[in-house]
Design an enzyme around this catalytic site. Structure first.
Site, PDB file in Angstrom:
ATOM      1  N   GLU A  62       0.826  -1.200   0.000  1.00 44.59           N
ATOM      2  CA  GLU A  62       0.000   0.000   0.000  1.00 44.59           C
ATOM      3  C   GLU A  62       0.868   1.261   0.000  1.00 44.59           C
ATOM      4  OE1 GLU A  62      -4.018  -1.276   2.366  1.00 44.59           O
ATOM      5  OE2 GLU A  62      -2.122  -1.408   3.434  1.00 44.59           O
ATOM      6  N   TYR A  63       1.929   1.210   0.801  1.00 44.26           N
ATOM      7  CA  TYR A  63       2.832   2.362   0.839  1.00 44.26           C
ATOM      8  C   TYR A  63       3.387   2.626  -0.572  1.00 44.26           C
ATOM      9  CZ  TYR A  63       7.203   4.877   1.385  1.00 44.26           C
ATOM     10  OH  TYR A  63       8.235   5.769   1.224  1.00 44.26           O
ATOM     11  N   ASP A  64       3.837   1.549  -1.223  1.00 40.40           N
ATOM     12  CA  ASP A  64       4.380   1.699  -2.580  1.00 40.40           C
ATOM     13  C   ASP A  64       3.357   2.322  -3.520  1.00 40.40           C
ATOM     14  OD1 ASP A  64       6.702   0.596  -1.794  1.00 40.40           O
ATOM     15  OD2 ASP A  64       6.315  -1.391  -2.630  1.00 40.40           O
ATOM     16  N   LEU A 110      34.317  14.348  22.896  1.00 42.08           N
ATOM     17  CA  LEU A 110      33.871  14.073  24.262  1.00 42.08           C
ATOM     18  C   LEU A 110      35.058  13.613  25.084  1.00 42.08           C
ATOM     19  CD1 LEU A 110      30.592  12.043  23.588  1.00 42.08           C
ATOM     20  CD2 LEU A 110      30.717  14.227  24.804  1.00 42.08           C
ATOM     21  N   GLU A 141      22.647   8.285  27.365  1.00 38.94           N
ATOM     22  CA  GLU A 141      22.206   7.707  26.082  1.00 38.94           C
ATOM     23  C   GLU A 141      23.390   7.017  25.415  1.00 38.94           C
ATOM     24  OE1 GLU A 141      20.954  11.524  24.881  1.00 38.94           O
ATOM     25  OE2 GLU A 141      22.799  11.982  23.813  1.00 38.94           O
ATOM     26  N   LYS A 143      26.472   6.015  23.060  1.00 43.34           N
ATOM     27  CA  LYS A 143      27.462   6.688  22.227  1.00 43.34           C
ATOM     28  C   LYS A 143      27.504   5.891  20.934  1.00 43.34           C
ATOM     29  CE  LYS A 143      32.189   8.459  22.198  1.00 43.34           C
ATOM     30  NZ  LYS A 143      32.238   8.409  20.762  1.00 43.34           N
ATOM     31  N   ASP A 145      28.254   4.524  17.344  1.00 45.65           N
ATOM     32  CA  ASP A 145      29.521   4.400  16.641  1.00 45.65           C
ATOM     33  C   ASP A 145      29.267   4.370  15.135  1.00 45.65           C
ATOM     34  OD1 ASP A 145      32.186   4.173  16.319  1.00 45.65           O
ATOM     35  OD2 ASP A 145      32.326   2.061  16.891  1.00 45.65           O
ATOM     36  N   ARG A 164      30.973  15.680  10.151  1.00 42.15           N
ATOM     37  CA  ARG A 164      31.666  16.376  11.230  1.00 42.15           C
ATOM     38  C   ARG A 164      32.936  17.061  10.713  1.00 42.15           C
ATOM     39  NH1 ARG A 164      35.696  15.284  15.066  1.00 42.15           N
ATOM     40  NH2 ARG A 164      35.284  16.202  17.090  1.00 42.15           N
ATOM     41  N   GLU A 202      24.010  10.922  14.674  1.00 38.57           N
ATOM     42  CA  GLU A 202      24.939   9.909  14.199  1.00 38.57           C
ATOM     43  C   GLU A 202      24.222   9.034  13.176  1.00 38.57           C
ATOM     44  OE1 GLU A 202      27.836  10.339  15.764  1.00 38.57           O
ATOM     45  OE2 GLU A 202      29.008   8.533  15.372  1.00 38.57           O
ATOM     46  N   TYR A 254      20.971  13.248  18.691  1.00 35.49           N
ATOM     47  CA  TYR A 254      21.265  13.240  20.120  1.00 35.49           C
ATOM     48  C   TYR A 254      21.564  14.619  20.693  1.00 35.49           C
ATOM     49  CZ  TYR A 254      25.973  13.129  18.198  1.00 35.49           C
ATOM     50  OH  TYR A 254      27.092  13.409  17.474  1.00 35.49           O
ATOM     51  N   LYS A 326      25.228  13.050  30.214  1.00 32.19           N
ATOM     52  CA  LYS A 326      25.114  14.509  30.038  1.00 32.19           C
ATOM     53  C   LYS A 326      24.383  15.127  31.223  1.00 32.19           C
ATOM     54  CE  LYS A 326      24.930  14.064  25.015  1.00 32.19           C
ATOM     55  NZ  LYS A 326      24.124  14.057  23.785  1.00 32.19           N
ATOM     56  N   LYS A 350      33.248   4.740  28.126  1.00 30.63           N
ATOM     57  CA  LYS A 350      33.657   3.818  27.059  1.00 30.63           C
ATOM     58  C   LYS A 350      33.537   2.371  27.512  1.00 30.63           C
ATOM     59  CE  LYS A 350      36.115   5.251  23.796  1.00 30.63           C
ATOM     60  NZ  LYS A 350      35.797   5.493  22.378  1.00 30.63           N
ATOM     61  N   CYS A 444      46.009 -32.101   1.895  1.00 27.98           N
ATOM     62  CA  CYS A 444      45.137 -32.130   3.076  1.00 27.98           C
ATOM     63  C   CYS A 444      45.979 -32.441   4.323  1.00 27.98           C
ATOM     64  CB  CYS A 444      44.060 -33.185   2.895  1.00 27.98           C
ATOM     65  SG  CYS A 444      43.065 -33.429   4.385  1.00 27.98           S
ATOM     66  N   CYS A 447      44.686 -36.171   5.468  1.00 26.62           N
ATOM     67  CA  CYS A 447      44.869 -37.406   4.696  1.00 26.62           C
ATOM     68  C   CYS A 447      45.894 -37.254   3.573  1.00 26.62           C
ATOM     69  CB  CYS A 447      43.539 -37.880   4.115  1.00 26.62           C
ATOM     70  SG  CYS A 447      42.934 -36.814   2.800  1.00 26.62           S
ATOM     71  N   CYS A 462      39.493 -30.778   0.231  1.00 31.58           N
ATOM     72  CA  CYS A 462      40.005 -32.136   0.193  1.00 31.58           C
ATOM     73  C   CYS A 462      38.852 -32.981  -0.350  1.00 31.58           C
ATOM     74  CB  CYS A 462      40.379 -32.582   1.608  1.00 31.58           C
ATOM     75  SG  CYS A 462      40.492 -34.372   1.765  1.00 31.58           S
ATOM     76  N   CYS A 467      38.484 -39.219   4.065  1.00 36.09           N
ATOM     77  CA  CYS A 467      39.476 -38.472   4.860  1.00 36.09           C
ATOM     78  C   CYS A 467      39.049 -38.523   6.326  1.00 36.09           C
ATOM     79  CB  CYS A 467      39.517 -37.031   4.348  1.00 36.09           C
ATOM     80  SG  CYS A 467      40.348 -35.885   5.444  1.00 36.09           S
TER      81      CYS A 467
HETATM   82  S1  IVH Z   1      27.306  14.593  22.371  1.00 42.98           S
HETATM   83  C1  IVH Z   1      28.849  18.840  22.322  1.00 42.98           C
HETATM   84  N1  IVH Z   1      26.025  12.311  22.271  1.00 42.98           N
HETATM   85  O1  IVH Z   1      30.844  10.894  19.726  1.00 42.98           O
HETATM   86  C2  IVH Z   1      28.276  17.455  22.336  1.00 42.98           C
HETATM   87  N2  IVH Z   1      27.972  12.537  20.945  1.00 42.98           N
HETATM   88  O2  IVH Z   1      33.557  11.609  20.803  1.00 42.98           O
HETATM   89  C3  IVH Z   1      29.248  16.403  21.979  1.00 42.98           C
HETATM   90  N3  IVH Z   1      28.501  10.560  19.593  1.00 42.98           N
HETATM   91  O3  IVH Z   1      31.686  13.223  17.364  1.00 42.98           O
HETATM   92  C4  IVH Z   1      28.650  15.195  21.436  1.00 42.98           C
HETATM   93  N4  IVH Z   1      26.799   9.339  20.248  1.00 42.98           N
HETATM   94  O4  IVH Z   1      29.543  12.081  16.898  1.00 42.98           O
HETATM   95  C5  IVH Z   1      27.074  13.007  21.823  1.00 42.98           C
HETATM   96  N5  IVH Z   1      24.773  10.361  22.272  1.00 42.98           N
HETATM   97  C6  IVH Z   1      25.811  11.050  21.821  1.00 42.98           C
HETATM   98  C7  IVH Z   1      26.723  10.525  20.893  1.00 42.98           C
HETATM   99  C8  IVH Z   1      27.804  11.297  20.482  1.00 42.98           C
HETATM  100  C9  IVH Z   1      27.864   9.379  19.478  1.00 42.98           C
HETATM  101  C10 IVH Z   1      29.742  10.904  18.867  1.00 42.98           C
HETATM  102  C11 IVH Z   1      29.703  12.268  18.276  1.00 42.98           C
HETATM  103  C12 IVH Z   1      31.043  12.883  18.543  1.00 42.98           C
HETATM  104  C13 IVH Z   1      31.782  11.820  19.243  1.00 42.98           C
HETATM  105  C14 IVH Z   1      32.534  12.423  20.394  1.00 42.98           C
END
Ligand code: IVH
Length: 710
Positions: A62-64, A110, A141, A143, A145, A164, A202, A254, A326, A350, A444, A447, A462, A467
């Site tokens: 339907e969306y399509d 950070l 929250e 972080k 990656d 960035r 991110e 974020y 934060k 971390k 091998c 064997c 092999c 074997c």
């Molecule tokens: S806050 C001024 N929140 O981590 C605020 N950064 O090492 C600074 N990142 O380049 C960032 N998740 O891209 C914030 N929940 C999160 C994040 C986050 C990932 C990344 C961000 C930044 C790097 C800092």
């Protein structure tokens, strides 16, 4: 849930969508304009339900349809195409370079912390900086990656997206950002008196999606993306936004970095806390951390939440390398201020490293159950995210040559995406000249027969069915959890019984002398009895397990089930030709060939008879039968019509199949029609049939299933 749409509004949008689905002809321009605006609204709504909430309220089909309707109207009246139309997410003009743009405010980094104690220090620091009375509330929250982005909205429209970059300037990637359905093209910031705003977020790819993308790339002969992070950051800068769509990139927001009204006045203070700012963004349709975000009353609670996520990170759909803590109150944040490198009001927590370097000591070669040779690197033991790693698979010869791995190399090892560690690369800058090339064996290791590499395949094999290593692997596979599931019977027993000369063929599993086993050192009567019970139980297994347990190349669990559903007795498969097997849904030519070859070999049939005599079940269980046909008695006496284009067959072929199954093909929708099969781009016929209400409407897949069930 975000209150971006009231329940009432959602109902209206839903009803409007359903109504638009019945539209057929292209109306006059004024009417078309109204409908285009409605389509913008309903499509944005469905995209939000689907991509942001993961809770669609309409079928993809339907969306399509709505999307195609919008495309059709825009095609008829090109002046109605606006920049923020959902159809304009993927623009096709390929530009070559990205422009550099300055961020409205610098994108800082950070500071890092690694344990509860570090967080305690951070909390003390906040007290010093603000001179306020603890406890302080923290919003915690993930972080994420992936690749960082900054989004600028002006007048409620997305006007710019940038990477960035170096923190001060980044690359303009607006076209790619627009291709992400989690990034709204329009958002009602004016509701908050915001004229211009910059958001931070991110861009990520789901780990499961990442694996799929790589499988596809491998098939297409493209290079493999090292990890989800590279897949996301790389896709931000692709030349063709379609690649962004193909990788299903998603953006989590974020941070609200900057917001001004029409006079350029800062209007951020209307959100007293970070959490409230993020919630406002959720209400505007952005994807933000939800269950992954928590307001914690104390730093201890924040530390506990971080620790919890460290525990569950591997089950999470996205890669995260830590959490971010934060200070929740914005007035306190302002008191803390910034260094040139990071905000003083936030800190990253971390997780234990998923990457480490270590020495590559040696390579061993394992022989698999179908003779495939897998090189395995022996490493100097190293701790990775809490687990000691001392050996990792190198997959195949190409993996080694592509990375130019050498014995004695220092290698970078990673446990990301999934739990299995792998070698990312050799640190060639650390070489001292003593490293030795890895010489792939010609014979091998078990064997000594010459290894063979089939053209177009990546593995050496092999080919000696007898074997010793292969025999052991096949026996281990036969008793394993996924196959016959014989509790307690593992590699150790297989090797030991084999050494004793008791176990060399599958039937031997069911002929074991339990008294002799009870007398073995380390066994005793109890464990022998336990083993007997487990083996007796396995004798009654579904035949799909038995089939899987024979290690037939490409016959996995699913294929085993498909074949099992077709026969009364597993041995009936000897009467099936490759062609017949291939006609089954989801069975490819190779799996069919290997299966037919297995059942064509009289030795294997003898083995099956022997197993039957030993009491192993050969008959299909009721639970293995196919599900009841969708339409009972199916196509005989039914009238059928096909509309739209099909993926797996031509329309005429589909018609022929239906006729062969007893149906009568009609050429138009009428009250005599029983079944309408709809492909892609189905048009008025579908509408008519729906309007009649008496026609069974089947998709291509459902239609094929009906045939298959006959
Ligand atoms: S806050 C001024 N929140 O981590 C605020 N950064 O090492 C600074 N990142 O380049 C960032 N998740 O891209 C914030 N929940 C999160 C994040 C986050 C990932 C990344 C961000 C930044 C790097 C800092």
């Amino acid at each position: 849930m975000a209150a971006q749409y009231s329940t009432q509004k959602q109902r209206e949008l839903y009803d409007l969508s359903k109504e638009i689905l019945t539209h057929k002809s292209i109306p006059d321009k004024p009417e078309a304009e109204t409908e285009v605006n409605q389509l913008h609204e309903v499509i944005v709504y469905h995209e939000w339900r689907y991509y942001v909430l993961n809770e669609p309220v309409m079928s993809d089909f339907e969306y399509d349809h709505l999307y195609k309707r919008l495309e059709a109207l825009e095609k008829a009246y090109p002046t109605l195409i606006s920049e923020s139309s959902p159809t304009q997410r993927v623009s096709s003009d390929l530009s070559s370079d990205f422009e550099t743009v300055a961020h409205l405010i610098p994108m800082l980094s950070l500071d890092n912390s690694y344990n509860a104690e570090d967080l305690g220090d951070f909390d003390q620091q906040i007290q010093k900086l603000t001179k306020a009375t603890p406890p302080f509330e923290y919003c915690v929250e993930p972080k994420y990656d992936g690749g960082s982005i900054a989004l600028v909205y002006e007048n409620d429209r997305l006007v710019r997206a940038a990477t960035r970059g170096n923190g001060t300037t980044g690359e303009e990637i607006t076209r790619n950002a627009k291709a992400m359905k989690t990034i709204p093209l329009k958002a009602a910031f004016s509701k908050f008196g915001i004229h211009k705003v910059e958001l931070r977020g991110e861009v990520l790819i789901r780990v499961d999606r990442f694996k799929k993308v790589n499988e596809q790339r491998e098939k297409n002969g493209k290079s493999i993306l090292a990890n989800p992070r590279n897949a996301a950051t790389g896709a931000l800068r692709v030349k063709n936004p379609q690649e962004v769509v193909d990788r299903s990139l998603e953006a989590f927001i974020y941070q609200l970095g900057y917001a001004v009204d029409k006079n350029g006045e800062n209007v951020l203070d209307q959100f007293p806390t970070h959490d409230e700012g993020i919630e406002a963004l959720a209400n505007l349709g952005f994807k933000v951390p939800t269950i992954e975000r928590k307001v914690c009353a104390t730093i201890e609670e924040a530390a506990a939440f971080c620790d919890h996520w460290q525990q569950v990170r591997d089950d999470y759909a996205y890669e995260i390398d830590g959490m971010v803590v934060k200070v929740n109150r914005i007035d306190l944040q302002d008191m803390c201020g910034y260094t040139s490198h990071h905000p003083r009001w936030a800190i990253a927590y971390k997780f234990k490293a998923k990457q480490a370097t270590t020495k590559l000591l040696n390579v061993e070669y394992q022989v698999g159950k179908i003779g495939q040779i897998t090189p395995v690197a022996k490493l100097k033991p190293v701790s990775l995210a809490g687990v000691t790693v001392s050996s990792v698979s190198l997959h195949n010869e190409d993996f080694i040559t592509q990375r130019d791995l050498r014995l004695g190399d220092t290698v970078l090892v990673e446990r990301a995406g999934d739990v299995i560690p792998y070698i990312v690369k050799a640190m060639d800058e650390l070489r001292d000249g003593t490293e030795l090339p890895i010489v792939y064996p010609a014979a091998c290791p078990s064997c000594s027969s010459a290894l063979v590499r089939i053209e177009g395949e990546s593995v050496w094999k092999c080919e000696n069915y007898n074997c010793k290593a292969q025999i052991l692997r096949r026996l281990e596979h036969h008793v394993s959890k996924n196959a016959m599931d014989i509790d307690g019977f593992g590699e150790k027993y297989v090797v030991r019984f084999n050494e004793l000369g008791w176990l060399t063929r599958i039937p031997d599993v069911y002929k074991l002398d339990y008294e002799a086993i009870a007398n073995l050192e380390g066994f005793g009567k109890r464990s022998a009895d336990k083993l007997k019970k487990a083996i007796d139980k396995a004798k009654g297994n579904p035949i799909s397990r038995l089939l899987y347990g024979f290690s037939i190349h490409l016959v996995g669990k699913t294929v085993g089930k498909i074949f099992a559903a077709e026969v009364e007795d597993i041995r009936d498969l000897k009467d099936w030709s490759v062609e017949q097997l291939m006609e089954l849904k989801d069975i490819g030519p190779k799996a069919a060939e290997h299966t037919a070859a297995f059942f064509a070999d009289p030795e294997n049939i003898k083995t099956l008879d022997e197993l039957a005599a030993l009491g192993v079940n050969m008959k299909r269980l009721d639970s293995e039968r196919k599900q009841a046909p969708v339409l009972d008695g199916a196509l005989s006496g039914k009238t059928i019509l096909f509309t739209g284009s099909f993926q797996t067959m031509k329309r005429n072929d589909a018609k022929a199949l239906a006729v062969a199954a007893g149906a009568k093909a009609l050429s138009a929708v009428s009250s005599n029609l029983n079944i309408l099969v709809v492909g892609e781009k189905a048009g008025s016929k579908l509408k008519k049939a729906q309007a009649l209400g008496t026609v069974d409407i089947l998709t291509e897949e459902e239609f094929l299933k009906v045939l298959e069930n006959n």
